[in-house]
Scaffold this active site. Structure first.
Site, PDB file in Angstrom:
ATOM      1  N   ASP A 314      -1.174  -6.603  -5.541  1.00 18.65           N
ATOM      2  CA  ASP A 314      -0.154  -6.640  -4.896  1.00 18.65           C
ATOM      3  C   ASP A 314      -0.415  -4.710  -4.833  1.00 18.65           C
ATOM      4  O   ASP A 314      -0.893  -4.217  -4.884  1.00 18.65           O
ATOM      5  CB  ASP A 314       1.106  -6.242  -5.580  1.00 18.65           C
ATOM      6  CG  ASP A 314       2.529  -6.542  -4.839  1.00 18.65           C
ATOM      7  OD1 ASP A 314       2.296  -6.035  -3.342  1.00 18.65           O
ATOM      8  OD2 ASP A 314       3.204  -6.844  -5.152  1.00 18.65           O
ATOM      9  N   GLU A 520      12.689  -5.455  -2.501  1.00 15.25           N
ATOM     10  CA  GLU A 520      12.385  -5.244  -3.978  1.00 15.25           C
ATOM     11  C   GLU A 520      13.519  -3.903  -5.136  1.00 15.25           C
ATOM     12  O   GLU A 520      14.681  -4.728  -5.376  1.00 15.25           O
ATOM     13  CB  GLU A 520      11.294  -4.254  -3.674  1.00 15.25           C
ATOM     14  CG  GLU A 520       9.754  -5.118  -2.748  1.00 15.25           C
ATOM     15  CD  GLU A 520       8.675  -4.341  -3.371  1.00 15.25           C
ATOM     16  OE1 GLU A 520       8.233  -4.532  -4.105  1.00 15.25           O
ATOM     17  OE2 GLU A 520       7.905  -4.727  -1.677  1.00 15.25           O
TER      18      GLU A 520
END
Length: 634
Positions: A314, A520
């Site tokens: 990521d 997020e």
């Protein structure tokens, strides 16, 4: 005589020189197995790998953000991949042609290298091509879970692939196959369901994105069907949806049995369906960072599941192996690459990564076999997808971006995803379907006339936006106006007081409230309450007139305190740009059919609470959803 002889020799010498030059150029343009599309993919991989220097190999393992990329950088450092982070665009409201030009500009740098290995451009396309102006924005995954329709997910994948290719991009960081077990997590709307069986079913989006593996081809190997399909990425491996109290990037406490049975489950399907890449999760499993977990990345994913695509980190994922991030970058590189990560989303300081990894290999801390495994996997995908044969995009697919056909598909997805939670005080007195013909109706609420709010996070910007000029679409208010009888007067008041509602004698009211956009960690919530003034709008309106409350949220929220006042309640999730789908079912052009993909709790104190738990006392259980039939035209 002598002069005549020398004149005769001159053409012979010239011919010899020309022949020599031709021979040299032919020798230079010698046949390379890796450049021959007729050769088997793995033969091409092996040939190219044998020709590569360490510098070229490490370049392939490096993914950088477009802001630090240029043709020169890609050429000099042999960069293998470039990405757009959330909201990272060539210009505000950029056209598909502008995107194609940007991607091709970077690609020309790669094609001018010694071996001409094309770079792979990636982007987050998590509910349609969501960074791009005028793209079709589909409902977020939680809504697709509510449809219980894997074939719909597949069609959305195919449409998304076309829109992404319209901008010259061949790689998407989707789908998210997280199994969200706690709605306090800020990424819960990216999860199809709390139920691993439902998430597994929705991996059907992968053949939509990448293409269907032909019946005579092997399963469980990376597969991309051509220039109208894209490389997909199952994420975030593994356990991202199981963290304590839903904290993003936190720790998932679970037995191996539960990890494999709940969170790993969708990856079994994704690998069989030929997913070409897997992205590692920021989170930890029982205290071990996933980006450093060799047992699960190399041991389980690569060796047990026989995943043959590439594993990607990521964003700054290896940096976050340490706390604070980037504390010891050499250790992070060693741990991340050693765990089995093949491509590193750096994304900015690529020089530090390249020099750090080079040093670790040269000093024998990372074996060349690990580098070769990583590069072979990346090259395998590039060959499989036809990137060597078609490295440059053109404008021919621009017509697919935001096409009417795709908007109709998104509208269908909205219709099928809406969950009717309450409809009148009893089955004998339903409020929905609403009559199209009425003297005067009230539309109220913060989310009734806001494209940005109904799309949610990961739309145009990483965190999403507010307003109606961010991209093309239809707000819920516009949809209502489009649907009612021309003689019906529609009054919009975002936040009316109770006196106004009482004085105006409305036939009925539609209140549209919800959460503000987030993505997020910014979406992590301990209280899961409606955004103010949502609760007071419900109270002011529903106390005086029959009302339908439409919730525009990425997850279940606290609604029990207001339920008695509400006549009809609809979970609309984050429907995206095609708000007309909401009106389609409110007014009975289509029936309600959506079922809850998540348990709807009474109070947050009950969380986490999932279907199958011993102590299960929800407000609305998993799978709940009232149905209606299409109304007869009046």
């Amino acid at each position: 005589m002598g002069r005549g002889v020398s004149m005769g020799k001159a053409p012979s010498i010239l011919v010899a020189i020309i022949f020599l030059c031709c021979w040299i150029s032919i020798a230079n343009a010698e046949y390379n197995t890796y450049q021959d599309p007729k050769q088997p993919v793995m033969k091409r991989v092996k040939d190219l790998l044998s020709k590569m220097t360490l510098q070229e190999k490490i370049g392939q393992m490096t993914q950088i953000e477009r802001l630090v990329a240029s043709a020169d950088v890609l050429n000099k450092y042999y960069i293998g991949s470039v990405l757009s982070g959330g909201g990272s665009v060539p210009s505000r409201k950029a056209s598909p042609e502008a995107w194609v030009d940007m991607v091709n500009g970077f690609q020309k740098g790669s094609l001018s290298t010694r071996l001409k290995i094309p770079m792979l451009y990636g982007i987050d396309a998590v509910h349609g091509h969501n960074n791009v102006y005028r793209a079709t924005v589909f409902p977020h995954n939680v809504a697709i879970g509510a449809t219980r329709d894997p074939q719909l997910a597949k069609r959305i994948g195919a449409a998304t692939a076309l829109e992404v290719r319209a901008t010259g991009i061949p790689y998407v960081f989707a789908p998210c196959v997280a199994v969200c077990r706690d709605p306090r997590w800020g990424r819960c709307f990216e999860s199809y369901s709390e139920d691993p069986k439902l998430v597994r079913a929705m991996t059907e989006i992968i053949p939509g994105l990448q293409g269907e593996i032909p019946s005579n081809s092997p399963k469980a190997v990376p597969f991309v069907a051509g220039q109208q399909k894209v490389v997909a990425c199952a994420k975030h491996y593994v356990g991202d949806g199981g963290t304590t109290r839903g904290r993003n990037e936190n720790n998932t406490l679970a037995s191996r049995h539960d990890l494999l049975g709940i969170h790993m489950a969708p990856y079994y399907n994704a690998v069989i369906k030929g997913v070409a890449s897997v992205m590692v999760s920021y989170s930890s499993w029982n205290g071990v960072k996933m980006h450093a977990n060799r047992d699960l990345i190399t041991g389980f994913l690569k060796n047990t599941l026989h995943f043959r695509g590439f594993v990607i980190s990521d964003w700054q994922g290896i940096d976050r192996i340490t706390s604070p991030p980037h504390l010891n970058y050499t250790y992070s590189i060693l741990a991340g690459v050693g765990a089995g990560i093949d491509m590193i989303m750096v994304p900015y300081d690529y020089k530090e990564f390249i020099s750090g990894l080079t040093s670790l290999v040269e000093r024998k801390f990372i074996p060349m076999s690990r580098i070769d495994d990583a590069v072979a996997r990346i090259l395998r995908v590039k060959f499989t997808m036809g990137l060597f044969e078609h490295p440059l995009a053109d404008y021919s697919m621009a017509k697919y971006l935001g096409s009417q056909e795709h908007r109709e598909l998104a509208r269908e997805a909205v219709r099928k995803s809406l969950v009717l939670l309450k409809n009148g005080g009893s089955a004998d007195e339903p409020l929905i379907p609403l009559p199209k013909k009425a003297s005067k109706i009230l539309v109220a609420g913060t989310h009734a006339d806001n494209i940005g709010y109904q799309c949610g996070g990961w739309t145009i910007e990483w965190q999403g936006l507010s307003g109606n000029n961010i991209t093309a679409g239809t707000t819920i208010l516009s949809a209502i106006k489009n649907t009612v009888n021309p003689k019906t007067r529609v009054v919009f008041q975002e936040n009316p007081d109770s006196a106004y509602v009482k004085a105006n004698k409305f036939s009925y009211a539609i209140v549209v409230v919800g959460e503000l956009p987030y993505a997020e960690t910014f979406g992590d919530s301990t209280n899961l309450t409606l955004q103010d003034p949502g609760p007071s709008i419900i109270t002011n309106v529903c106390a005086s007139v029959r009302c339908v409350v439409v919730l525009v949220t990425g997850r279940p929220v606290v609604i029990q305190p207001y339920l008695a006042q509400i006549d009809a309640l609809v979970a609309a999730w984050l429907p995206g740009t095609e708000g007309q789908g909401v009106a389609d079912v409110l007014f009975g052009d289509y029936g309600f059919s959506g079922k809850l993909p998540r348990t709807w709790f009474k109070t947050v104190d009950q969380l986490p609470m999932n279907v199958g738990d011993r102590h299960y006392d929800p407000l609305f259980p998993f799978g709940y959803g009232l149905t209606t039939h299409p109304a007869k035209a009046k």
